[in-house]
Scaffold this motif. Sequence first.
Motif, mmCIF file in Angstrom:
data_model
loop_
_atom_site.group_PDB
_atom_site.id
_atom_site.type_symbol
_atom_site.label_atom_id
_atom_site.label_comp_id
_atom_site.label_asym_id
_atom_site.label_seq_id
_atom_site.Cartn_x
_atom_site.Cartn_y
_atom_site.Cartn_z
ATOM 1 N N GLU A 223 31.324 26.165 -16.762
ATOM 2 C CA GLU A 223 32.765 26.445 -16.907
ATOM 3 C C GLU A 223 33.015 27.571 -17.898
ATOM 4 O O GLU A 223 33.825 28.465 -17.650
ATOM 5 C CB GLU A 223 33.484 25.180 -17.394
ATOM 6 C CG GLU A 223 33.749 24.207 -16.282
ATOM 7 C CD GLU A 223 34.210 22.848 -16.815
ATOM 8 O OE1 GLU A 223 34.770 22.795 -17.923
ATOM 9 O OE2 GLU A 223 33.979 21.855 -16.103
ATOM 10 N N GLN A 226 32.228 30.822 -16.372
ATOM 11 C CA GLN A 226 33.248 31.287 -15.418
ATOM 12 C C GLN A 226 34.434 31.904 -16.154
ATOM 13 O O GLN A 226 35.029 32.865 -15.690
ATOM 14 C CB GLN A 226 33.711 30.130 -14.527
ATOM 15 C CG GLN A 226 32.758 29.908 -13.359
ATOM 16 C CD GLN A 226 32.874 28.526 -12.727
ATOM 17 O OE1 GLN A 226 33.674 27.696 -13.154
ATOM 18 N NE2 GLN A 226 32.058 28.276 -11.715
ATOM 19 N N ARG A 227 34.760 31.342 -17.331
ATOM 20 C CA ARG A 227 35.882 31.880 -18.117
ATOM 21 C C ARG A 227 35.525 33.197 -18.787
ATOM 22 O O ARG A 227 36.356 34.083 -18.900
ATOM 23 C CB ARG A 227 36.285 30.869 -19.199
ATOM 24 C CG ARG A 227 37.262 29.804 -18.733
ATOM 25 C CD ARG A 227 37.967 29.163 -19.908
ATOM 26 N NE ARG A 227 37.056 28.581 -20.879
ATOM 27 C CZ ARG A 227 36.539 27.357 -20.780
ATOM 28 N NH1 ARG A 227 36.873 26.579 -19.761
ATOM 29 N NH2 ARG A 227 35.713 26.890 -21.685
#
Length: 339
Positions: A223, A226-227
């Motif tokens: 995550e 992805q950010r």
Amino acid sequence: MTEASAPGKVILCGEHAVVYGKPAIALPLPDVRATAHVRAAPAGSGITLLLPDVNEQWSIAAATDHPLATLIQQTLETLLIIQPPDLTITLRSAIPIASGMGSGAALGAALVKALAAHLGAPLSPAKVARLVYESERYFHGTPSGIDNTVVSYQQAIWFVRNLGDGPHAPDDPNRSAALTPSAGVHRVSSVIEPVSIARPFTLIIGDTGVRAPTHVTVGGVRECRQREPGRYSALFDAVEQAVLRVRHGLATGDLHAVGAALTANQALLVEIGVSSPELERLVAAALAAGATGAKLSGGGGGGIMLALVPDQNTAGQPAAVAQALLDAGAVRVLHTCVG
Ligand code: PMV
């Protein structure tokens, strides 16, 4: 009766980045092992699995979706055995469970090796690793493949996952659907090379006692990446540089360079977001007690850390580092001699 065993393992460096195609180095722990015994059972009884460590016993015909039953089934398929034989298989392990020391992979490897040998068709380390990978996927989601590989080959390995374009690519949006044990074989081959170790050293492994499932920290990193793709790409590149320095130091016998690169890897793991206060306390204690390098090992968030102590150091140093880890809160400390 046929017996086979497989060692536990530690990841020396490169964890997490290895999921994204960067290299990592893993070492077997030959002194802590999982063992499988296979013996003939009465005709018509099928296969019974005994797990005395957890006081369990069951027939694989009655537990077909258990990952160990699936592993037995897939091993029989690999051996082209259609009619399951009548066997009793006993699995034991001296490897602490859920500690990042590869207990699940080692149990799987011992099971596959003993079963294949008992049926007269021993399997190569590559075939054992491939079968165990399938059951690791059941437990861990998207493993890179390093755990099943090191326990099957039983030697220090340099591992680079081949991301390919298959269901194991870390950004595959259908990943979870591709992770059931029946989703097919591990069809992407990875780079697996022996690691040359010019000078022996001691690793002291400290367990924080904090259980942090690997799939949770791996999911957290996914995550974050992805950010912030640019930042994570730079972090993984920096991990790769540290892993290259470790390999070079191991090959040339420069254990101080190895230690410095391990500690640099730890700093990057902090940045990646997978360290924890308990891990950092143990790392700091090991370094203060004279370890040449120290870092978390495996998924992080808890679990284990390791500290490097060159063997030519004063004889008391491994004991001093081990005591410092216990004083800093380690629930368990293991020593392993490498090379
Ligand atoms: O928690 P362990 O010891 O199984 O190690 C996980 C290593 C990771 O790089 C975080 C994940 C992986 O599959 O390689």
